[in-house]
Write an enzyme that holds these catalytic residues in place. Structure first.
Site, PDB file in Angstrom:
ATOM      1  N   ASP A  64     -55.510 -57.325  67.733  1.00  0.00           N
ATOM      2  CA  ASP A  64     -54.740 -56.465  66.861  1.00  0.00           C
ATOM      3  C   ASP A  64     -53.480 -56.110  67.651  1.00  0.00           C
ATOM      4  OD1 ASP A  64     -55.249 -55.639  64.278  1.00  0.00           O
ATOM      5  OD2 ASP A  64     -56.070 -53.690  64.848  1.00  0.00           O
ATOM      6  N   SER A  72     -51.754 -48.852  58.386  1.00  0.00           N
ATOM      7  CA  SER A  72     -53.151 -48.391  58.470  1.00  0.00           C
ATOM      8  C   SER A  72     -53.295 -47.105  59.277  1.00  0.00           C
ATOM      9  CB  SER A  72     -54.031 -49.483  59.090  1.00  0.00           C
ATOM     10  OG  SER A  72     -53.822 -49.588  60.486  1.00  0.00           O
ATOM     11  N   HIS A  87     -53.790 -47.165  66.767  1.00  0.00           N
ATOM     12  CA  HIS A  87     -54.552 -48.014  67.686  1.00  0.00           C
ATOM     13  C   HIS A  87     -53.840 -49.345  67.906  1.00  0.00           C
ATOM     14  CE1 HIS A  87     -55.751 -49.448  63.684  1.00  0.00           C
ATOM     15  NE2 HIS A  87     -55.885 -50.632  64.266  1.00  0.00           N
ATOM     16  N   LYS A 112     -52.289 -60.497  65.709  1.00  0.00           N
ATOM     17  CA  LYS A 112     -52.324 -60.321  64.246  1.00  0.00           C
ATOM     18  C   LYS A 112     -51.993 -58.888  63.877  1.00  0.00           C
ATOM     19  CE  LYS A 112     -57.285 -59.550  64.441  1.00  0.00           C
ATOM     20  NZ  LYS A 112     -57.223 -58.105  64.117  1.00  0.00           N
ATOM     21  N   GLU A 119     -51.919 -55.516  56.525  1.00  0.00           N
ATOM     22  CA  GLU A 119     -53.115 -55.520  57.363  1.00  0.00           C
ATOM     23  C   GLU A 119     -53.553 -56.963  57.541  1.00  0.00           C
ATOM     24  OE1 GLU A 119     -54.697 -54.448  59.773  1.00  0.00           O
ATOM     25  OE2 GLU A 119     -55.632 -52.619  58.989  1.00  0.00           O
ATOM     26  N   ALA A 149     -64.379 -55.406  65.229  1.00  0.00           N
ATOM     27  CA  ALA A 149     -65.605 -54.720  64.840  1.00  0.00           C
ATOM     28  C   ALA A 149     -66.330 -55.555  63.785  1.00  0.00           C
ATOM     29  CB  ALA A 149     -65.251 -53.337  64.257  1.00  0.00           C
ATOM     30  N   CYS A 153     -62.893 -56.715  61.454  1.00  0.00           N
ATOM     31  CA  CYS A 153     -62.217 -57.943  61.871  1.00  0.00           C
ATOM     32  C   CYS A 153     -63.172 -59.105  62.072  1.00  0.00           C
ATOM     33  CB  CYS A 153     -61.377 -57.669  63.113  1.00  0.00           C
ATOM     34  SG  CYS A 153     -59.938 -56.646  62.684  1.00  0.00           S
TER      35      CYS A 153
HETATM   36  C1  VGL Z   1     -60.070 -53.383  63.386  1.00  0.00           C
HETATM   37  C2  VGL Z   1     -59.937 -51.338  62.379  1.00  0.00           C
HETATM   38  C3  VGL Z   1     -58.573 -51.400  62.393  1.00  0.00           C
HETATM   39  C4  VGL Z   1     -60.917 -54.456  63.958  1.00  0.00           C
HETATM   40  C5  VGL Z   1     -58.700 -53.458  63.389  1.00  0.00           C
HETATM   41  O1  VGL Z   1     -60.457 -55.106  64.907  1.00  0.00           O
HETATM   42  O2  VGL Z   1     -62.037 -54.639  63.466  1.00  0.00           O
HETATM   43  N1  VGL Z   1     -60.681 -52.328  62.849  1.00  0.00           N
HETATM   44  N2  VGL Z   1     -57.962 -52.472  62.902  1.00  0.00           N
HETATM   45 ZN    ZN Z   2     -55.827 -52.451  63.349  1.00  0.00          ZN
END
Ligand code: VGL
Ligand code: ZN
Length: 217
Positions: A64, A72, A87, A112, A119, A149, A153
């Site tokens: 990310d 987001s 994040h 990405k 997103e 997660a 993702c």
């Molecule tokens: C993710 C929440 C926001 C992930 C990415 O990598 O799963 N989760 N951005």
């Molecule tokens: Zn993210």
């Protein structure tokens, strides 16, 4: 009781060959314990991933890699789709890959979610890369997915992998998720899409002549 979905790990040994790729999803400091979007147990996938990396000829690390004003990001995050704390802002410490990951020099890095208004949970959606093309070009037919997660993702990467024509397995002990509920739903949806759940201990390298495989008989 309602519907009972059988979501069990496949328990047979799988031999990894040169038509397999390992996709390592978003093992970045913001997604492990202590990170702004820290996932419980996130750090725990690192040794699992490190054991798997040498089994594969083709390894991809997604990350990310957000701009500071990504859509987001929320001031009052609800820790669900569309409402996250800030994040993985590009070039910040939280966006860095976990330092204990043994990233091989031949790995492909896919950044990405690099655009503010979009997103991209899956590396296959990355505006800056052609992940499916890279894999197809190398003769990859089967994907093994690990990382964070599970319910975002990893989930989207696995489903997009099916959409791109790959066979897909998710490594159960190599992933961690944000919430129990969405993780349970994810395993059902993946199973319904024909995506298997495997244990890392059942992945073995096929007997090969690869030069960096010298220990093997
Ligand atoms: C993710 C929440 C926001 C992930 C990415 O990598 O799963 N989760 N951005
Ligand atoms: Zn993210």
């Amino acid at each position: 009781m309602g519907e009972v979905f059988q979501v069990e790990d496949e328990d047979s040994i799988i031999r990894i060959t040169n038509s397999d790729a390992l996709i390592v999803v978003d093992i970045q400091y913001d997604f492990v314990e202590g990170g702004s979007l820290g996932v419980q147990g996130g750090r725990g996938v690192v040794p699992v991933v490190n054991r798997l990396i040498p089994l594969f000829d083709h390894v991809v690390f997604t990350r990310d890699w957000h701009p500071a004003d990504h859509l987001s990001f929320s001031q009052n995050p609800e820790f669900r789709d569309g409402s996250w704390p800030v994040h993985a802002v590009r070039d910040t410490p939280g966006a860095r890959f976990h330092a204990d990951l043994q990233i091989p020099s031949h790995a492909l890095i896919v950044s990405k979610a690099t655009l503010a208004n979009r997103e991209e949970y899956s590396g296959f959606q990355a505006a800056e890369a052609d992940l499916a093309g890279w894999l197809h070009q190398r003769g990859v037919r089967r994907l093994f997915i690990v990382g964070i997660a599970t319910d975002y993702c990893v989930r989207n990467t696995a489903l997009d992998g099916i959409g791109e024509g790959f066979q897909v397995h998710v490594v159960g002990d190599g992933v961690r998720g944000v919430s129990e509920e969405t993780v349970a739903q994810t395993w059902k949806d993946l199973a319904a899409a024909g995506i298997g759940r495997v244990q890392s201990a059942n992945l073995m390298r096929e007997d090969t002549t690869r030069s960096h495989d010298g220990e093997r008989t």
